[in-house]
Design an enzyme around this catalytic site. Structure first.
Site, PDB file in Angstrom:
ATOM      1  N   GLY A 186     -15.128 -13.665 -16.631  1.00 20.11           N
ATOM      2  CA  GLY A 186     -14.175 -14.659 -17.090  1.00 20.11           C
ATOM      3  C   GLY A 186     -12.748 -14.249 -16.787  1.00 20.11           C
ATOM      4  O   GLY A 186     -12.485 -13.293 -16.056  1.00 20.11           O
TER       5      GLY A 186
ATOM      6  N   TYR B  48     -23.045 -34.691 -11.932  1.00 17.11           N
ATOM      7  CA  TYR B  48     -21.596 -34.536 -12.068  1.00 17.11           C
ATOM      8  C   TYR B  48     -20.928 -34.899 -10.739  1.00 17.11           C
ATOM      9  O   TYR B  48     -21.358 -34.443  -9.676  1.00 17.11           O
ATOM     10  CB  TYR B  48     -21.282 -33.084 -12.439  1.00 17.11           C
TER      11      TYR B  48
ATOM     12  N   LYS C 133     -18.729 -10.378 -19.058  1.00 17.68           N
ATOM     13  CA  LYS C 133     -19.906 -10.205 -19.901  1.00 17.68           C
ATOM     14  C   LYS C 133     -21.092  -9.890 -19.005  1.00 17.68           C
ATOM     15  O   LYS C 133     -21.278 -10.532 -17.973  1.00 17.68           O
ATOM     16  CB  LYS C 133     -20.171 -11.474 -20.720  1.00 17.68           C
TER      17      LYS C 133
ATOM     18  N   THR D 264     -12.727 -21.077 -26.379  1.00 18.73           N
ATOM     19  CA  THR D 264     -11.315 -21.415 -26.171  1.00 18.73           C
ATOM     20  C   THR D 264     -11.154 -22.914 -25.990  1.00 18.73           C
ATOM     21  O   THR D 264     -10.207 -23.529 -26.490  1.00 18.73           O
ATOM     22  CB  THR D 264     -10.772 -20.672 -24.942  1.00 18.73           C
TER      23      THR D 264
ATOM     24  N   ASP E 110     -19.957 -21.623 -16.535  1.00 19.57           N
ATOM     25  CA  ASP E 110     -20.490 -21.394 -17.875  1.00 19.57           C
ATOM     26  C   ASP E 110     -21.085 -22.669 -18.456  1.00 19.57           C
ATOM     27  O   ASP E 110     -22.116 -22.634 -19.142  1.00 19.57           O
ATOM     28  CB  ASP E 110     -19.420 -20.822 -18.800  1.00 19.57           C
TER      29      ASP E 110
END
Length: 261
Positions: free
Chosen positions: A27, A105, A32, A138, A114
């Site tokens: 990120g 999409y 991670k 966030t 993510d």
């Protein structure tokens, strides 16, 4: 008879070979990392500083066989090159990677990795169901995947910490606060008014999406993930699952799907 015994022994060993997968989600401020063995999450780590020396240390600790590298920042060519050289199968996640779901999409190249991984993870855990995935970090993202396995899209709104920071940054006198463990329905001073407004506003937003989507999808299941997932899971009337590792699960599923295909 001996051949049958040998075949049984061979089958036993083949079935028990451990495929150890390295999952990297890089990120903006941290990376991670998860280790999966035979489809099960074994270990996970968060690194504020992430470079090839960190990756090398993972290979010293684990017998890694396959890996997937997902990043929202520029690709580190040294890390990518190291992974390609060390892993039997290496996958870099971009819009061209084969997926176990259909993506409707309109701009897949702008779809957050993510977000995509969380959808794949939910679909893997609850296949054949209409799903809403809420990632409370966030930003708060809302992703809808139909029982057919089609990801139809989603919405993005400011996350809880972002809302607290915005109220402080764009006003003259409002203090910077954090979420309370218990929140009033109606605040009785400035601090509780801010906390109540932010937290209850998000709860109403989440429950509103769920109630509206269940008109079209009566059997809709709801996954919560992200840093504030368990905080809101206790407060929502409609959530079914809270899974902090949903993105890891999705990335591992994408890796396995590409290995298989």
């Amino acid at each position: 008879k001996n051949m049958c015994v040998m075949s049984s022994i061979l089958l036993f060993f083949v079935q028990n070979i451990k495929q150890v997968n390295l999952i990297i989600e890089q990120g903006n401020s941290s990376a991670k990392v998860a280790i999966f063995a035979n489809g099960q999450l074994k270990s996970s780590f968060v690194f504020k500083h992430f470079d090839v020396s960190v990756v090398r240390s993972l290979f010293e600790e684990f017998d890694l066989d396959q890996g997937i590298y997902s990043t929202v920042v520029d690709v580190d060519p040294e890390i990518a090159s190291f992974l390609k050289g060390k892993l039997r199968f290496f996958l870099f996640l971009d819009e061209n990677v084969k997926l176990p779901v259909k993506v409707s999409y309109r701009t897949p190249q702008t779809l957050g990795k993510d977000r995509l991984a969380a959808v794949v993870g939910a679909n893997y855990l609850q296949p054949g169901m209409d799903l809403l995935v809420i990632d409370a970090g966030t930003a708060i993202t809302y992703e809808v995947i139909e029982a057919s396995g089609t990801f139809v899209g989603g919405n993005i709104s400011p996350g809880m910490s972002t809302r607290f920071k915005a109220l402080h940054a764009f006003t003259k006198k409002l203090p910077l606060l954090n979420e309370p463990e218990d929140v009033l329905f109606i605040g009785n001073d400035t601090e509780s008014a801010i906390q109540s407004g932010v937290v209850n506003g998000i709860i109403f937003e989440m429950d509103g999406y769920i109630d509206s989507l269940r008109i079209k999808y009566p059997s809709l299941l709801v996954f919560l993930t992200g840093g504030h997932s368990f905080y809101f899971a206790r407060k929502l009337k409609n959530a079914n699952f809270a899974d902090i590792n949903l993105v890891f699960t999705g990335l591992n599923r994408i890796l396995e799907y590409n290995v298989e295909n």
